[in-house]
Design a protein around this motif. Structure first.
Motif, PDB file in Angstrom:
ATOM      1  N   ARG A   1     -45.675  22.429  17.015  1.00 44.27           N
ATOM      2  CA  ARG A   1     -46.826  21.707  16.453  1.00 44.27           C
ATOM      3  C   ARG A   1     -46.436  21.180  15.092  1.00 44.27           C
ATOM      4  NH1 ARG A   1     -52.362  25.050  17.155  1.00 44.27           N
ATOM      5  NH2 ARG A   1     -53.121  23.360  15.837  1.00 44.27           N
ATOM      6  N   GLU A   2     -46.306  19.877  15.006  1.00 41.36           N
ATOM      7  CA  GLU A   2     -45.823  19.243  13.775  1.00 41.36           C
ATOM      8  C   GLU A   2     -46.573  19.711  12.528  1.00 41.36           C
ATOM      9  OE1 GLU A   2     -45.100  15.076  13.470  1.00 41.36           O
ATOM     10  OE2 GLU A   2     -44.916  14.860  15.650  1.00 41.36           O
ATOM     11  N   GLU A   3     -47.914  19.802  12.639  1.00 42.63           N
ATOM     12  CA  GLU A   3     -48.690  20.094  11.427  1.00 42.63           C
ATOM     13  C   GLU A   3     -48.395  21.477  10.866  1.00 42.63           C
ATOM     14  OE1 GLU A   3     -49.985  19.817  14.449  1.00 42.63           O
ATOM     15  OE2 GLU A   3     -51.708  21.138  14.768  1.00 42.63           O
ATOM     16  N   GLN A   4     -47.717  22.319  11.658  1.00 42.87           N
ATOM     17  CA  GLN A   4     -47.393  23.659  11.162  1.00 42.87           C
ATOM     18  C   GLN A   4     -46.154  23.667  10.264  1.00 42.87           C
ATOM     19  OE1 GLN A   4     -47.159  25.707  14.927  1.00 42.87           O
ATOM     20  NE2 GLN A   4     -49.187  26.622  14.706  1.00 42.87           N
ATOM     21  N   PHE A   5     -45.388  22.559  10.244  1.00 41.66           N
ATOM     22  CA  PHE A   5     -44.133  22.655   9.480  1.00 41.66           C
ATOM     23  C   PHE A   5     -43.625  21.339   8.869  1.00 41.66           C
ATOM     24  CE2 PHE A   5     -43.105  21.938  13.939  1.00 41.66           C
ATOM     25  CZ  PHE A   5     -42.182  20.908  13.885  1.00 41.66           C
ATOM     26  N   MET A   6     -44.220  20.215   9.218  1.00 41.19           N
ATOM     27  CA  MET A   6     -43.646  18.961   8.731  1.00 41.19           C
ATOM     28  C   MET A   6     -43.646  18.869   7.205  1.00 41.19           C
ATOM     29  SD  MET A   6     -42.139  17.189  10.876  1.00 41.19           S
ATOM     30  CE  MET A   6     -41.916  15.635  10.030  1.00 41.19           C
ATOM     31  N   ASP A   7     -44.684  19.441   6.574  1.00 42.56           N
ATOM     32  CA  ASP A   7     -44.736  19.397   5.106  1.00 42.56           C
ATOM     33  C   ASP A   7     -43.508  20.073   4.496  1.00 42.56           C
ATOM     34  OD1 ASP A   7     -47.043  18.060   5.177  1.00 42.56           O
ATOM     35  OD2 ASP A   7     -48.356  19.735   4.602  1.00 42.56           O
ATOM     36  N   PHE A   8     -43.126  21.190   5.093  1.00 44.82           N
ATOM     37  CA  PHE A   8     -41.952  21.911   4.564  1.00 44.82           C
ATOM     38  C   PHE A   8     -40.702  21.048   4.656  1.00 44.82           C
ATOM     39  CE2 PHE A   8     -44.519  25.609   6.204  1.00 44.82           C
ATOM     40  CZ  PHE A   8     -44.906  26.067   4.954  1.00 44.82           C
ATOM     41  N   LEU A   9     -40.531  20.397   5.800  1.00 50.67           N
ATOM     42  CA  LEU A   9     -39.328  19.585   5.999  1.00 50.67           C
ATOM     43  C   LEU A   9     -39.327  18.407   5.033  1.00 50.67           C
ATOM     44  CD1 LEU A   9     -39.069  19.401   9.927  1.00 50.67           C
ATOM     45  CD2 LEU A   9     -37.850  20.914   8.374  1.00 50.67           C
ATOM     46  N   GLU A  10     -40.494  17.786   4.880  1.00 49.80           N
ATOM     47  CA  GLU A  10     -40.548  16.560   4.086  1.00 49.80           C
ATOM     48  C   GLU A  10     -40.502  16.814   2.589  1.00 49.80           C
ATOM     49  OE1 GLU A  10     -43.972  14.859   5.932  1.00 49.80           O
ATOM     50  OE2 GLU A  10     -42.781  13.759   7.413  1.00 49.80           O
ATOM     51  N   SER A  11     -40.936  18.019   2.167  1.00 51.68           N
ATOM     52  CA  SER A  11     -40.967  18.250   0.724  1.00 51.68           C
ATOM     53  C   SER A  11     -39.682  18.889   0.207  1.00 51.68           C
ATOM     54  CB  SER A  11     -42.183  19.112   0.367  1.00 51.68           C
ATOM     55  OG  SER A  11     -42.069  20.364   1.011  1.00 51.68           O
ATOM     56  N   ALA A  12     -38.817  19.338   1.094  1.00 51.55           N
ATOM     57  CA  ALA A  12     -37.569  19.958   0.629  1.00 51.55           C
ATOM     58  C   ALA A  12     -36.589  18.874   0.175  1.00 51.55           C
ATOM     59  CB  ALA A  12     -36.952  20.784   1.748  1.00 51.55           C
ATOM     60  N   GLY A  13     -35.760  19.240  -0.799  1.00 49.11           N
ATOM     61  CA  GLY A  13     -34.754  18.281  -1.281  1.00 49.11           C
ATOM     62  C   GLY A  13     -33.761  17.942  -0.170  1.00 49.11           C
ATOM     63  N   ARG A  14     -33.193  18.985   0.398  1.00 45.06           N
ATOM     64  CA  ARG A  14     -32.280  18.810   1.536  1.00 45.06           C
ATOM     65  C   ARG A  14     -32.624  19.826   2.606  1.00 45.06           C
ATOM     66  NH1 ARG A  14     -26.124  17.922  -0.531  1.00 45.06           N
ATOM     67  NH2 ARG A  14     -25.733  17.340   1.635  1.00 45.06           N
ATOM     68  N   VAL A  15     -32.455  19.427   3.839  1.00 39.85           N
ATOM     69  CA  VAL A  15     -32.739  20.342   4.942  1.00 39.85           C
ATOM     70  C   VAL A  15     -31.433  20.619   5.680  1.00 39.85           C
ATOM     71  CG1 VAL A  15     -34.097  20.750   7.025  1.00 39.85           C
ATOM     72  CG2 VAL A  15     -35.061  19.386   5.158  1.00 39.85           C
ATOM     73  N   VAL A  16     -31.157  21.899   5.904  1.00 38.76           N
ATOM     74  CA  VAL A  16     -29.914  22.300   6.567  1.00 38.76           C
ATOM     75  C   VAL A  16     -30.264  23.127   7.813  1.00 38.76           C
ATOM     76  CG1 VAL A  16     -27.741  23.565   6.338  1.00 38.76           C
ATOM     77  CG2 VAL A  16     -28.732  22.399   4.343  1.00 38.76           C
ATOM     78  N   ALA A  17     -29.773  22.706   8.951  1.00 39.61           N
ATOM     79  CA  ALA A  17     -29.977  23.484  10.177  1.00 39.61           C
ATOM     80  C   ALA A  17     -28.904  24.563  10.253  1.00 39.61           C
ATOM     81  CB  ALA A  17     -29.895  22.584  11.404  1.00 39.61           C
ATOM     82  N   VAL A  18     -29.322  25.813  10.447  1.00 41.70           N
ATOM     83  CA  VAL A  18     -28.371  26.921  10.599  1.00 41.70           C
ATOM     84  C   VAL A  18     -28.536  27.461  12.017  1.00 41.70           C
ATOM     85  CG1 VAL A  18     -27.610  29.148   9.721  1.00 41.70           C
ATOM     86  CG2 VAL A  18     -28.610  27.466   8.149  1.00 41.70           C
TER      87      VAL A  18
END
Lengths: 276, 561
Positions: free
Chosen positions: B499-516
């Motif tokens: 569900r996008e609304e549960q996490f999109m803010d986190f992804l969009e507000s971070a400086g860089r996103v790294v998949a581990v």
């Protein structure tokens, strides 16, 4: 008292003259004679014309996947030991795609009855050789004749000492019905391999072909495994019908009906406690 | 090296008893009130090879494994030579006297002197290791009494004597290791691994049927269910193959059982056709898929997170599903319980995707709360609503599910496209209605999605996105990071649906996103991209068959940042 009418009367997609009709009729007769009501019957089937049978019968059914009717049937019986469980399918489904399941079901010996509509051809896919087609049988897909030996399910089942092994013929419906009744009454895994002409795609093993060959052996003792082994090998100019082998053997143990089963919470707490 | 934890690694050949020593020591550590994390590495063989059993103990929560070793107990020369380089400064090497340790100082145990027979060497090692990490002797003695309880007083007595001798021998030695960890949250906690927790979660949900074909590293789920559940009425069968296992589960579930199948990727590949059958016949089933590296046979006893694509796409045709990915034994327990409720409610397959690392990883956990668990949905046993239609078209797509044989109403399930009454059909309108009905269940599943957990401050410079048991390594990496950037972690324990609304803010507000992730192609990052359009550009990926560690994450970040 259960009447045959309770099992309904449906339009089918079978070809006129198909051996399936008499198998269906014989099954209804066997169920009624035993006094089993439709609600207590569960039929598992696979894929193919034979596997459509439960669609033409008032009963519970699980019409699953090609070759997988036996595992489903065994799961049903394990979850509901009180149901009369039947597994119905064709020779391709049971002995080809489901060959490993056939062997395992014999070894497992869960109390259910397997009815195989054995017409020695693939009917639904329009006429290729099946596992029980004779070597040399010419089809569109085997234009130079079938290059493999035929699988003899009765022989294999006897060799594995399946507890109840029978062969019947749809052209002998009274006998067929009686054999189905005995198979269902048997406690353990029972096989009824049913010879059945495919009027559209098998021009070799016709009604006449079977009629000329089938016979009822006199003085055969089904409890004599050696004699059963010899008799099971007979499939050519003469084809014996009836119960080929019957023996008591350990039946797969089953519990209560799982739909009603619930754990006692204190038992579960004790299980968790064992991890401290 | 932080003093928060001590990492004891027992290394040796299969058959040398390292698991026995490891499990006894682990249990003693938990009973002494410490937190614990066990990481097992083993080879696909019954004897020989090099296996390790790593016990990380500490006074605080331990999130993941580590590469560095505080105490190395080498049962053979190979374990010594392979791992001595990982021992930290001030660390200790414990070994027998049967192989050379070169210039390295080591505590050499005279096994022959301390034990009357080789049979007792494990007890000697337990006594010595227990003493070196500061466990009270009484805890070890109680454990031995329980372990050998059924073998009689003579065996117990002999083992206790050996233990006391070994403990005393170690007490008399100055072996230069005096680090101690503080107590954790005290005694009374459970010790179990991920697979055991899955099995217990299933039992707590009322699971009473399991069919399976044995496959490492999933087998212990079924073994635990059988050991603990069969005496309480659970039915089980080792099927002839995975196709049978899954179809047997279909039959049992249709007939009213609460059903589980368990396998690893290779076996699950075979189950694919019946996953599709569960979808169209609307038969509930919970599939436990414990990942190991593929393709095909891959590395049978190692770990990886590379079967997400398989589980998401298993089965032909379109039908609803949900996929959970627990990070810890607690999540294994609670998410498996939840998986049963979703499977029963929405009458569709639900998956718990674990992996070898979590499967074999023992932890100390708060005793699970049975009384606080929500009720799991059940099928109907009675029908009084007129003509029964198994596939009745409803607003939410969920049709009343009746168990056959309990009422006059007949229950007819079908693998073909069918109408509401299970009649086979090729009618285009009926097809569209039934397919739409099934897919409408996705709305309900969507409403029940468990969102990801966010760890860290707002607007972090770097956001690590992970799923499943990779969480521990990410959390510890953030904890140990010494650079000037702010780091945060976003962890998904449900990986489908999203569900996008549960996490999109986190992804969009971070400086860089790294998949581990523990795979080579960032499978989950692709799921996020597919579902949301958000492309995660940077990756730390591990696919050498070993679990993610904080050291590996930090090294990966150094390369990226």
């Amino acid at each position: 008292m259960v009447s045959i009418e309770e099992y309904g009367d449906f339009d089918t997609s079978w070809c006129p003259g198909c051996g399936n009709f008499l198998i269906l009729k014989s099954l209804k007769q066997a169920l009624a004679v035993q006094g089993i009501a439709p609600r207590d019957v569960i039929i598992s089937s696979g894929i193919g014309q034979a596997a459509k049978l439960p669609h033409y019968l008032r009963c519970n059914m699980f019409n699953g996947l090609h070759g997988r009717a036996l595992p489903v049937a065994q799961g049903i019986k394990m979850a509901n030991p009180e149901a009369a469980v039947l597994c119905v399918s064709g020779d391709g489904c049971t002995y080809g795609e489901g060959g490993n399941h056939f062997l395992a079901a014999i070894r497992r010996n869960i109390d259910l009855t397997l009815l195989v509509h054995d017409n020695q051809i693939y009917g639904l896919t329009k006429g290729q050789a099946s596992p029980t087609s004779a070597r040399g049988h010419v089809t569109k897909a085997q234009p130079e004749g079938n290059r493999s030996d035929a699988f003899n399910p009765v022989s294999v089942a006897v060799a594995m000492k399946a507890g109840f092994v029978a062969r019947a013929f749809s052209g002998e419906p009274e006998h067929l019905s009686e054999v189905i009744r005995e198979a269902m009454a048997y406690k353990g895994f029972s096989l009824v391999d049913i010879l059945q002409p495919c009027v559209s795609f098998n021009k070799v093993n016709t009604y006449g072909w079977y009629s000329q060959r089938v016979y009822f052996p006199q003085n055969h003792d089904p409890s004599d495994w050696g004699a059963a082994m010899v008799l099971s090998e007979e499939f050519g100019d003469r084809i014996p019908l009836g119960i080929i082998y019957r023996a008591e053997k350990p039946v797969f143990g089953l519990g209560a009906r799982l739909a009603e089963h619930e754990y006692d919470k204190n038992d579960l707490k004790a299980v968790l406690q064992s991890y401290t | 090296m932080s003093g928060k934890s001590i990492n004891v690694v027992i290394g040796g050949a299969a058959g040398q008893g390292l698991v026995t020593i490891g499990q006894l020591l682990s249990k003693a550590v938990v009973r002494a009130g410490h937190h614990l994390l066990v990481t097992q590495r083993y080879m696909s063989r019954v004897r020989g090879g090099l296996n390790t059993y790593a016990i990380r103990m500490g006074g605080e929560d331990l999130s993941g494994g580590t590469e560095s070793i505080d105490i190395l107990a080498a049962l053979n020369a190979e374990a010594f030579s392979r791992h001595v380089g990982d021992v930290v400064d001030g660390g200790l090497v414990v070994a027998g006297t049967d192989f050379e340790t070169g210039e390295r100082e080591a505590l050499r145990i005279p096994f022959e002197e301390l034990a009357p027979k080789p049979l007792f060497h494990n007890t000697v090692m337990l006594g010595v290791l227990g003493r070196t990490i500061g466990l009270e002797r009484g805890i070890l003695e109680d454990l031995l009494r329980q372990t050998f309880g059924r073998k009689g007083e003579e065996v117990i007595g002999a083992n206790l004597e050996v233990l006391r001798n070994a403990y005393a021998w170690a007490s008399d030695r100055d072996y230069g290791f005096s680090r101690r960890v503080g107590p954790g949250s005290g005694p009374g906690r459970m010790m179990l691994n991920g697979n055991e927790a899955i099995a217990l979660g299933a039992l707590a949900a009322g699971c009473n049927f399991v069919s399976y074909y044995p496959m490492t590293p999933s087998s212990s789920v079924a073994m635990t269910l059988i050991a603990k559940g069969a005496p309480l009425g659970l039915q089980y069968e080792q099927a002839e193959d995975e196709l049978a296992a899954m179809n047997m589960a279909m039959g049992a579930s249709y007939a009213g059982a609460r059903t589980l199948v368990t396998t690893s990727g290779g076996g699950f590949a075979l189950m694919g056709e019946a996953v599709s059958l569960a979808g169209v016949s609307e038969t509930p089933v919970v599939c436990i898929v414990v990942q190991r590296p593929g393709p095909a046979t891959g590395m049978a006893t190692r770990t990886e997170q590379a079967d997400l694509d398989l589980v998401l796409h298993a089965g032909h045709g379109e039908f609803p599903r949900a996929v959970f990915a627990p990070a810890t034994p607690e999540e294994c327990f609670y998410l498996t319980h939840r998986a049963f409720d979703l499977a029963e409610t929405y009458q569709t397959p639900v998956f718990v995707l674990s992996e070898q690392y979590l499967a074999d990883s023992y932890r100390d956990v708060e005793p699970f709360d049975l009384d606080g668990l929500p009720e799991v949905a059940r099928p109907l046993l009675e029908w009084n609503g007129g003509e029964y239609k198994r596939y009745a078209e409803t607003e939410d797509g969920v049709s009343p599910r009746l168990v056959p044989g309990f009422s006059e109403a007949l229950v007819r399930a079908d693998s073909h496209e069918h109408d509401e009454s299970s009649r086979v059909t090729e009618d285009k309108a009926v097809r569209v209605n039934q397919n739409s009905k099934r897919l409408r269940k996705e709305s309900g599943l969507f409403e029940e999605v468990i969102g990801p957990d966010y760890y860290g401050g707002e607007n972090a410079d770097v956001l690590l996105v992970c799923w499943g048991p990779t969480l521990g390594a990410c959390l510890e990496a953030v904890d140990r990071y010494e650079g000037d950037k702010s780091l945060a972690v976003l962890h998904f324990k449900q990986v489908y649906p999203l569900r996008e609304e549960q996490f999109m803010d986190f992804l969009e507000s971070a400086g860089r996103v790294v998949a581990v992730e523990g795979n080579a192609t960032a499978q989950f990052a692709r799921v996020i991209a597919g579902e949301t359009g958000f492309v995660i550009p940077d990756r730390v990926l591990r696919f050498d068959g070993r679990a993610m560690t904080w050291e590996y994450v930090l090294k990966g970040l150094t390369d990226i940042l």
